[in-house]
Design a protein around this motif. Structure first.
Motif, PDB file in Angstrom:
ATOM      1  N   ASN A 133     -80.668  35.264 -31.993  1.00  0.00           N
ATOM      2  CA  ASN A 133     -80.694  34.825 -30.601  1.00  0.00           C
ATOM      3  C   ASN A 133     -80.544  33.308 -30.538  1.00  0.00           C
ATOM      4  OD1 ASN A 133     -83.284  33.667 -31.069  1.00  0.00           O
ATOM      5  ND2 ASN A 133     -84.289  35.582 -30.506  1.00  0.00           N
ATOM      6  N   GLN A 134     -80.403  32.790 -29.332  1.00  0.00           N
ATOM      7  CA  GLN A 134     -80.140  31.362 -29.155  1.00  0.00           C
ATOM      8  C   GLN A 134     -81.311  30.503 -29.626  1.00  0.00           C
ATOM      9  OE1 GLN A 134     -77.023  30.148 -27.802  1.00  0.00           O
ATOM     10  NE2 GLN A 134     -77.867  28.422 -28.948  1.00  0.00           N
ATOM     11  N   THR A 135     -82.532  31.013 -29.464  1.00  0.00           N
ATOM     12  CA  THR A 135     -83.711  30.256 -29.885  1.00  0.00           C
ATOM     13  C   THR A 135     -83.687  29.975 -31.381  1.00  0.00           C
ATOM     14  OG1 THR A 135     -85.040  31.201 -28.098  1.00  0.00           O
ATOM     15  CG2 THR A 135     -86.230  30.253 -29.955  1.00  0.00           C
ATOM     16  N   VAL A 136     -83.327  30.990 -32.162  1.00  0.00           N
ATOM     17  CA  VAL A 136     -83.258  30.822 -33.611  1.00  0.00           C
ATOM     18  C   VAL A 136     -82.121  29.886 -33.988  1.00  0.00           C
ATOM     19  CG1 VAL A 136     -82.877  31.996 -35.816  1.00  0.00           C
ATOM     20  CG2 VAL A 136     -84.301  33.064 -34.063  1.00  0.00           C
ATOM     21  N   VAL A 137     -80.970  30.081 -33.367  1.00  0.00           N
ATOM     22  CA  VAL A 137     -79.810  29.238 -33.670  1.00  0.00           C
ATOM     23  C   VAL A 137     -80.111  27.772 -33.365  1.00  0.00           C
ATOM     24  CG1 VAL A 137     -77.430  28.714 -33.016  1.00  0.00           C
ATOM     25  CG2 VAL A 137     -78.130  31.083 -33.372  1.00  0.00           C
ATOM     26  N   ASN A 138     -80.775  27.518 -32.255  1.00  0.00           N
ATOM     27  CA  ASN A 138     -81.126  26.134 -31.908  1.00  0.00           C
ATOM     28  C   ASN A 138     -82.065  25.528 -32.949  1.00  0.00           C
ATOM     29  OD1 ASN A 138     -79.584  26.299 -29.607  1.00  0.00           O
ATOM     30  ND2 ASN A 138     -81.301  26.669 -28.234  1.00  0.00           N
ATOM     31  N   ALA A 139     -83.037  26.316 -33.393  1.00  0.00           N
ATOM     32  CA  ALA A 139     -83.988  25.829 -34.391  1.00  0.00           C
ATOM     33  C   ALA A 139     -83.283  25.535 -35.713  1.00  0.00           C
ATOM     34  CB  ALA A 139     -85.103  26.854 -34.595  1.00  0.00           C
ATOM     35  N   ILE A 140     -82.331  26.385 -36.097  1.00  0.00           N
ATOM     36  CA  ILE A 140     -81.578  26.168 -37.329  1.00  0.00           C
ATOM     37  C   ILE A 140     -80.764  24.880 -37.232  1.00  0.00           C
ATOM     38  CG2 ILE A 140     -79.681  27.038 -38.756  1.00  0.00           C
ATOM     39  CD1 ILE A 140     -80.642  29.877 -38.084  1.00  0.00           C
ATOM     40  N   ARG A 141     -80.080  24.688 -36.115  1.00  0.00           N
ATOM     41  CA  ARG A 141     -79.238  23.504 -35.948  1.00  0.00           C
ATOM     42  C   ARG A 141     -80.069  22.217 -35.977  1.00  0.00           C
ATOM     43  NH1 ARG A 141     -75.200  25.704 -31.129  1.00  0.00           N
ATOM     44  NH2 ARG A 141     -73.934  27.089 -32.467  1.00  0.00           N
ATOM     45  N   GLU A 142     -81.224  22.246 -35.323  1.00  0.00           N
ATOM     46  CA  GLU A 142     -82.079  21.054 -35.304  1.00  0.00           C
ATOM     47  C   GLU A 142     -82.591  20.719 -36.701  1.00  0.00           C
ATOM     48  OE1 GLU A 142     -85.107  21.813 -32.447  1.00  0.00           O
ATOM     49  OE2 GLU A 142     -83.716  21.841 -30.738  1.00  0.00           O
ATOM     50  N   TRP A 143     -82.867  21.744 -37.495  1.00  0.00           N
ATOM     51  CA  TRP A 143     -83.335  21.503 -38.862  1.00  0.00           C
ATOM     52  C   TRP A 143     -82.186  21.031 -39.748  1.00  0.00           C
ATOM     53  CZ3 TRP A 143     -85.750  19.671 -42.507  1.00  0.00           C
ATOM     54  CH2 TRP A 143     -85.840  20.191 -43.801  1.00  0.00           C
ATOM     55  N   LEU A 144     -81.027  21.638 -39.635  1.00  0.00           N
ATOM     56  CA  LEU A 144     -79.890  21.245 -40.468  1.00  0.00           C
ATOM     57  C   LEU A 144     -79.408  19.829 -40.147  1.00  0.00           C
ATOM     58  CD1 LEU A 144     -77.715  24.500 -40.701  1.00  0.00           C
ATOM     59  CD2 LEU A 144     -79.361  23.577 -42.351  1.00  0.00           C
ATOM     60  N   ALA A 145     -79.663  19.375 -38.930  1.00  0.00           N
ATOM     61  CA  ALA A 145     -79.253  18.019 -38.553  1.00  0.00           C
ATOM     62  C   ALA A 145     -79.981  16.952 -39.357  1.00  0.00           C
ATOM     63  CB  ALA A 145     -79.491  17.800 -37.061  1.00  0.00           C
TER      64      ALA A 145
END
Length: 243
Positions: A133-145
């Motif tokens: 879901n979008q919540t997980v994807v957002n969390a992944i992107r913020e961490w990978l940044a």
């Protein structure tokens, strides 16, 4: 010399078997006996880890039942993108902690909301597929940044100290600390993450038990309800009806 206690710390028995490939098997039996009747473990029983359940017993950890508590934990983790990603990923999927820790950066860097993500389960050696879901994807992107090693083969959830993937025991302690900091009372650990997902799928989403059984790999509905710590709550609701 008088011996009150006779202890055999180890007995190595070498059994040599001739096999077709002319290989030798070396079988070692480690035995520790205590004639005082302390049992097979002898004096080492005193050093048993009290956090480990006794044979036949288990330590049951709880889900996070309140959405407000989930939000509070997320708020407290905002300063740590890795921890926030781990928590968010865990409570939005049915993955076990060891499965989450097996994920590499390259496995998820390209994913978007709605994408299918498959992960091999170590316990059953089968693949479990989820939809992010979008919540997980957002969390992944913020961490990978801000991930210190964004190479594809790097562990997604790496230790700040070793650079290797976090250990399940470490994650369990992390979850305990997060819940304590949020003011939660009870027993929490690494299984709390996937239990939280299942709990809210059932209690809020009204997910069918057969679907949750499949997600968790359980054999019976009762096992799933007991695992999610909601069986007694549903039974209690039966008595709320006033006739």
């Amino acid at each position: 010399m008088k011996f009150d206690t006779l202890k055999i710390f180890c007995v190595s028995l070498h059994v040599f078997l001739v096999q077709p490939a002319s290989r030798t098997n070396n079988i070692k039996f480690w035995i520790k006996l205590d004639i005082r009747g302390k049992g097979i473990l002898g004096s080492r029983a005193k050093a048993r880890n009290n956090n480990h359940p006794l044979p036949g017993a288990s330590i049951k950890v709880e889900p996070i039942r309140s959405v407000a508590d989930i939000r509070r934990i997320k708020k407290l983790r905002e300063g740590s993108p890795r921890d926030l990603c781990l928590f968010t990923f865990g409570i939005n999927t049915a993955f076990r902690a060891n499965e989450l820790l097996s994920i590499h950066v390259g496995d998820v860097a390209h994913l978007r909301a709605g994408d299918r993500f498959e992960l091999k389960q170590r316990k059953t050696q089968t693949y479990r597929a989820i939809t992010l879901n979008q919540t997980v994807v957002n969390a992944i992107r913020e961490w990978l940044a801000v991930h210190p090693d964004p190479s594809p083969e790097a562990p997604l959830f790496r230790s700040h100290k070793t650079g290797e993937a976090l250990q399940v025991s470490v994650v369990s302690q992390m979850v305990k600390r997060w819940c304590a900091e949020a003011g939660l009372k009870g027993n929490y650990g690494s299984h709390t993450l996937r239990k939280t997902w299942g709990y809210h799928q059932r209690m809020q989403g009204k997910a069918a038990l057969p679907l949750l059984m499949e997600a968790f790999g359980h054999a019976t509905q009762r096992q799933t309800l007991d695992y999610l710590c909601i069986q007694s709550e549903e039974i209690q609701e039966l008595y709320a009806l006033e006739l």
